[in-house]
Design an enzyme around this catalytic site. Sequence first.
Site, PDB file in Angstrom:
ATOM      1  N   HIS A  41      71.986  56.841  44.451  1.00 36.05           N
ATOM      2  CA  HIS A  41      71.116  57.522  43.490  1.00 36.05           C
ATOM      3  C   HIS A  41      69.951  56.617  43.090  1.00 36.05           C
ATOM      4  O   HIS A  41      69.950  55.404  43.338  1.00 36.05           O
ATOM      5  CB  HIS A  41      71.911  57.918  42.245  1.00 36.05           C
ATOM      6  CG  HIS A  41      72.599  56.751  41.600  1.00 36.05           C
ATOM      7  ND1 HIS A  41      71.933  55.803  40.847  1.00 36.05           N
ATOM      8  CD2 HIS A  41      73.898  56.356  41.609  1.00 36.05           C
ATOM      9  CE1 HIS A  41      72.785  54.894  40.418  1.00 36.05           C
ATOM     10  NE2 HIS A  41      73.989  55.197  40.878  1.00 36.05           N
ATOM     11  N   ASP A 289      76.435  52.994  44.717  1.00 33.96           N
ATOM     12  CA  ASP A 289      76.479  51.691  45.389  1.00 33.96           C
ATOM     13  C   ASP A 289      77.878  51.417  45.928  1.00 33.96           C
ATOM     14  O   ASP A 289      78.043  50.852  47.021  1.00 33.96           O
ATOM     15  CB  ASP A 289      76.009  50.575  44.457  1.00 33.96           C
ATOM     16  CG  ASP A 289      76.792  50.501  43.148  1.00 33.96           C
ATOM     17  OD1 ASP A 289      77.611  51.395  42.863  1.00 33.96           O
ATOM     18  OD2 ASP A 289      76.573  49.530  42.394  1.00 33.96           O
TER      19      ASP A 289
END
EC number: 3.1.3.2
Length: 426
Positions: A41, A289
């Site tokens: 994101h 992540d």
Amino acid sequence: MAGLGFWGHPAGPLLLLLLLVLPPRALPEGPLVFVALVFRHGDRAPLASYPMDPHKEVASTLWPRGLGQLTTEGVRQQLELGRFLRSRYEAFLSPEYRREEVYIRSTDFDRTLESAQANLAGLFPEAAPGSPEARWRPIPVHTVPVAEDKLLRFPMRSCPRYHELLREATEAAEYQEALEGWTGFLSRLENFTGLSLVGEPLRRAWKVLDTLMCQQAHGLPLPAWASPDVLRTLAQISALDIGAHVGPPRAAEKAQLTGGILLNAILANFSRVQRLGLPLKMVMYSAHDSTLLALQGALGLYDGHTPPYAACLGFEFRKHLGNPAKDGGNVTVSLFYRNDSAHLPLPLSLPGCPAPCPLGRFYQLTAPARPPAHGVSCHGPYEAAIPPAPVVPLLAGAVAVLVALSLGLGLLAWRPGCLRALGGPV
């Protein structure tokens, strides 16, 4: 006089050894046939504060949309990523979104869902908000509840076997030695943050780093104790923690419970597209992540750095131009990693296979990191054992009907995952 031949030549044994040890030569690239993209994101607000955070009292003003939410900068980053993807695949994708060509899945978080939408606005500008009303059209982004997501949010917290593997890593001498060297640092940090850090999971220290980095990126002054050396040490602690989660010991078994699941799904989706002649060209995953780190770990490509916002790992499948019988099949896989919009994406090579890697060799090298056919622990009784879902719902539905006619509806009732498959790619 006849030649000595390979074996008769004095250098023959050495040449044979080099042929066995050196990776195979790279193959020429051919036309693109399928793409899978996994991206983080965009920029977000901090996930949390800490008791002595000087900006804590004004957090609602600094982050009006709330902690962990996508920022305006995050939207811009994803728009830019989408435009990059449009330029890269201009000749591959249709100019307008077509549901049979592109499928998008996201984790069920506001920041990843919004990131997917912003990315798509850059990838398909004709359909983006702000276009003339007659031309604007929303593009569907698929998701599942967080508690049910075993593809992009892995069951690490609820998996006893994964905790056993993690405990083995954190009890290793090398890990303990590094941790002991940071005890004094963490003790001092407790005085500055008001958090208990010594003897606690290292993720707490990472959260401090995350908060500081978010604040710094948005121009907020950091407390005096948060020097570059402190930030650097926190990054080293974070890398140690990540390495324990995705690296040795038993990195392959960890991958089977995490990033190998997604890797398996990417390969399975491509296989079904080819086998069934489906028109799907691209599958996009909007995630975190941690998703990228687990996938890098499964590929043997984790480099000790956390993926930045809007980082993108791409899989490009191509028909190759060589001799299929000689070169191990007629499809190759190339990887790229875009972690900095100011530079061209980095081409990556799977360890042991220079890009573009023959698909058969890619399967072989990644097999230890992917879940075995009989499934793995910490997954439901059907999900791990049933092949990932077919792609493109309408065509998949037709295939399911044919299967039902030939095998009987009772089989589908016994394997509920087959019915779930009608929802699209995994």
